[in-house]
Write an enzyme that holds these catalytic residues in place. Structure first.
Site, PDB file in Angstrom:
ATOM      1  CG  HIS A   1      -1.420   0.586   1.518  1.00  0.00           C
ATOM      2  ND1 HIS A   1      -2.615   1.631   0.048  1.00  0.00           N
ATOM      3  CD2 HIS A   1      -2.673   1.371   2.343  1.00  0.00           C
ATOM      4  CE1 HIS A   1      -3.248   2.242   0.377  1.00  0.00           C
ATOM      5  NE2 HIS A   1      -4.157   2.293   1.542  1.00  0.00           N
TER       6      HIS A   1
ATOM      7  CB  THR B   1      -7.212   9.684   0.902  1.00  0.00           C
ATOM      8  OG1 THR B   1      -5.563   9.157   1.747  1.00  0.00           O
ATOM      9  CG2 THR B   1      -6.187   8.113  -0.117  1.00  0.00           C
TER      10      THR B   1
END
Length: 771
Positions: free
Chosen positions: A375, A524
């Site tokens: 990730h 994000t």
């Protein structure tokens, strides 16, 4: 917040081409296109990178105002007063100086072309610096829906071959920079994360990890029964070198070869389990392994530089709960082995059949499949594009197999591929690349063998401490929610918070990642769900004296506020990233920790009990990750037209009980809302349907962390444009290192042991077995 906590939080932040797919004739290869060196007018994938605006730095005053509201609902009156004091103190002392330093840092990064945003370097370090294991702490997973072809649905080899072939095609299209770029509501999204999708690997380091990307990667690594194999899937220019039938034969040969080794011997050589260790310890083990022999160094380079890893598991989950757990961390199954005078336990589960430092496709013995992805360099939205395109390509391939006798492959009426890539089988070309499977065997020193044993035992403890439960709610979904004029994502967010309050009698800090890829190198922003309106909703639902109308009004108000805050976060106007960057800029400039970041309010904000993320797509059955704090829940969810899917994980908490409470809340929500349609019997044959609550033209669009409904038909306007020219064909995120493989083609082929193909009789047996 500590770097470890910051990295843990990231878990929740879960083509057009003129070429045709199929075997071509003739000995010549297509002219290679330079890797990562195209001008924007030549590159389809990265064509919009140079015009994307930079992520704006909010003013200090607006962020501190939002901060107070973000923690208000989880504080007492006394704590709120203290928060007001520390905010005012920060605004009048250290805050303005840090804001000035951050703005100068961002301007210099843009001017020098070294940084894509003010938070990029710090955010990458937050992923890569912590010493915690990535499994259950960072890597998210997808559980895919079953494949469309009934003949392949329960076939491990058939399903795996289908997914691998589609993935190889996508890697080829990306290599040639022909992948259709992401667009949301007419606005282009940043595509730079796709440069780290294939051929990338997280490399453990003694100080801080890094991500290495090999753009010229050609091969795929396969894990079967804890053993390593690989085969070449692309030509040097990126053209696909194998078709689905070729891959199927390769995988059959690999499984046959893997079954020859005694499982008790194989588990002692299961190097993949070392990727579950704490990062600094894994770095030492890895360095020792590589330094022990030149062959080990080459073998590790083959794993590092692979396009991705395919894990073939020899388990068949009994239910969906076991299915999601296997995609998150593998299965745990001990078998006892009696020796002369004692008994030993041997790990027979799938938990060691992994390589968590890379993108992994996992296929079980029953054909169920999923993805587990590293990730630090890619977010859920990028991984979702990969999974959805690959899954869609398998559906199209099945549809083509049905219609080919009607239209023919070359007919303009035939069904078009989703991923349009050149396929030129190496087996049909004289002196083509060698695509035969090879077994990759490491020479494992005794000290490393001991570490494998210790890592397996430690992973077993973590699996025992983890509890995963899948809630599949089928009574209603997106259509019902939008029919009641609410955002599906906001609705689901409220359901999880109300369920927690219903079970424990209090609200808690809840986190949702919101996509900021409309900005250059955007990733994000955090949306803090527990707003004052959400807290009021919890109180209204817990009261025995509130009416149905009051509950509905509270739900509508909370959902509307959530949707508005999501829009702010998507515009770069959140709280978390800005404050985190201010904290990091102080450290970068050798300043002591600002008092504000030692306050109770800052700690309360970052103790995320409900870490959540929306990764919705029809290709996914489930999406999930582990909790980010010991007393928390990690909840990934998928919003479908007529259903809501939650994957819930925790450590030592009542996961199933929480899931049942969540189910009860969803049923309660249904009672206070209006039915989507009503039908009445009319005279004669006339039937009238009243669909007054559902707009025929829905304004809802949603992806991971992005969900706008009603209030606005477009993204918030951006006034921040790029002021410097960019060349994004070679640009990478901070801490992502681009390199070409040091191996020659000859070294790649000679490093492994050739795997024997199936005999004719064995091939016939495989066909009969699949039938």
């Amino acid at each position: 917040m500590t770097a470890t906590k910051e990295a843990e939080e990231k878990k929740a932040d879960t083509s057009s081409s003129t070429s045709s797919t199929g075997m071509t004739s003739g000995p010549s290869l297509p002219s290679p296109r330079p890797i990562g060196g195209l001008h924007h007018e030549q590159s389809r994938t990265y064509i919009s990178q140079s015009v994307l605006p930079r992520l704006p730095i909010p003013t200090l005053e607006e962020t501190m105002k939002r901060f107070g509201r973000a923690v208000w609902a989880v504080q007492t009156a006394t704590e709120r007063a203290e928060t007001e004091r520390v905010v005012e103190e920060f605004l009048s002392t250290e805050g303005p100086k840090l804001q000035s330093l951050l703005e100068e840092y961002d301007e210099e990064g843009e001017r020098n072309g070294t940084l894509g945003s003010y938070v990029e370097e710090f955010w990458s370090d937050a992923y890569l610096a912590p010493d915690t294991s990535v499994v259950m702490n960072l890597n998210p997973f997808f559980l895919l829906e079953d494949g469309p072809d009934a003949k392949l649905a329960k076939s491990q080899v058939g399903r795996a071959a289908s997914l691998v072939f589609a993935s190889a095609k996508m890697a080829s299209v990306l290599r040639r920079e022909d992948l259709c770029p992401d667009v949301f509501k007419g606005r282009p999204l940043c595509m730079d994360q796709f440069k780290a999708l294939f051929g990338s690997c997280r490399i453990p380091r003694a100080s801080k990890d890094c991500v290495e990307v090999v753009p010229n990667s050609q091969h795929i690594v396969v894990l079967a029964k804890n053993q390593f194999y690989y085969f070449t899937a692309l030509w040097p220019d990126g053209t696909v070198a194998v078709n689905e039938s070729d891959i199927k034969e390769i995988l059959q040969a690999i499984l046959k070869d893997a079954s020859r080794m005694d499982p008790e011997v194989a588990i002692k050589q299961a190097l993949g389990v070392l990727t579950t260790q704490q990062r600094k310890h894994w770095a030492v083990i890895r360095d020792n392994l590589v330094a022990s022999s030149a062959h080990n160094a080459t073998a590790m380079e083959i794993v590092d530089s692979a396009l991705f890893v395919l894990a073939l598991d020899d388990c068949s989950p009994n239910d969906v709960h076991e299915g999601v757990a296997n995609m998150l961390h593998g299965t745990y199954k001990l078998e006892s082995k009696t020796k002369l005078d004692h008994t030993e336990y041997v790990q027979a589960g799938t938990c060691c059949n992994r390589w968590y430092d890379k993108l992994q496709i996992i296929v079980c013995a029953d054909g169920s499949a999923g993805v587990n992805f590293e990730h630090s360099a890619i977010d859920g939205h990028t991984a979702l594009r990969f999974a959805s395109d690959v899954f869609a390509e398998t559906i199209v391939s099945f549809a083509q197999s049905i219609t080919k006798t009607i239209y023919g492959k070359a007919s303009p009426d035939s069904i078009a591929d989703v991923i349009k890539a050149d396929v030129r089988r190496a087996s049909a070309v004289i002196n083509g690349v060698d695509t035969s499977p090879k077994k990759l065997e490491f020479s494992i020193p005794g000290s490393v063998a001991d570490e494998i044993s210790y890592a397996e035992a430690a992973l077993g403890d973590e699996i025992f401490a983890s509890d995963t439960y899948a809630l599949e709610f089928k009574k209603y979904g997106k259509n019902f929610i939008t029919g009641n004029k609410m955002s599906p994502d906001s609705f689901v967010q409220m359901s999880m918070l109300v369920a927690y309050h219903s079970l424990y009698g209090k609200a808690c800090t809840q986190y949702e990642p919101v996509l900021t890829k409309q900005f250059y190198h955007g990733r994000t922003e955090a949306m803090r769900t527990t707003t004052p309106q959400a807290a009021a909703l919890c109180e209204v639902f817990s009261s025995r004296f509130t009416s149905k109308e009051e509950k509905l009004k509270a739900l509508q108000d909370a959902a509307k506020e959530h949707s508005l805050k999501v829009k702010e976060a998507a515009a770069g106007k959140g709280v978390d990233r800005h404050l985190f960057a201010l904290k990091c800029i102080a450290e970068k400039n050798g300043m002591g920790p600002p008092k504000f970041f030692e306050s109770g309010a800052w700690k309360a904000l970052n103790h995320t009990v409900l870490s959540t993320s929306n990764c919705g797509n029809p290709a996914l059955r489930h999406f999930g990750f582990g909790p980010v704090v010991p007393d928390g829940f990690g909840i990934g969810y998928v919003i479908k037209d007529d259903g809501l899917q939650y994957s819930i994980s925790s450590k030592h908490r009542q996961t199933q009980r929480y899931a049942q409470t969540l189910l009860n809340v969803l049923l309660e929500f249904e009672k206070i809302m209006e039915p989507l349609t009503s039908v009445r019997v009319a005279r004669g044959c006339e039937i009238q349907r009243n669909v007054s609550l559902q707009k025929k033209d829905s304004a809802v669009e949603y992806a991971e962390g992005v969900d706008y409904f009603g209030e606005s038909a477009s993204l918030p306007p951006s006034t921040h444009g790029p002021s410097m020219p960019r060349n994004d064909s070679t640009g990478y995120f901070a801490r992502v290192i681009r390199r070409n493989s040091s191996m020659t083609a000859e070294q790649l082929q000679q490093a492994g042991k050739l795997v024997e193909s199936l005999t004719l009789g064995e091939a016939i047996e495989e066909v009969e077995h699949e039938k």
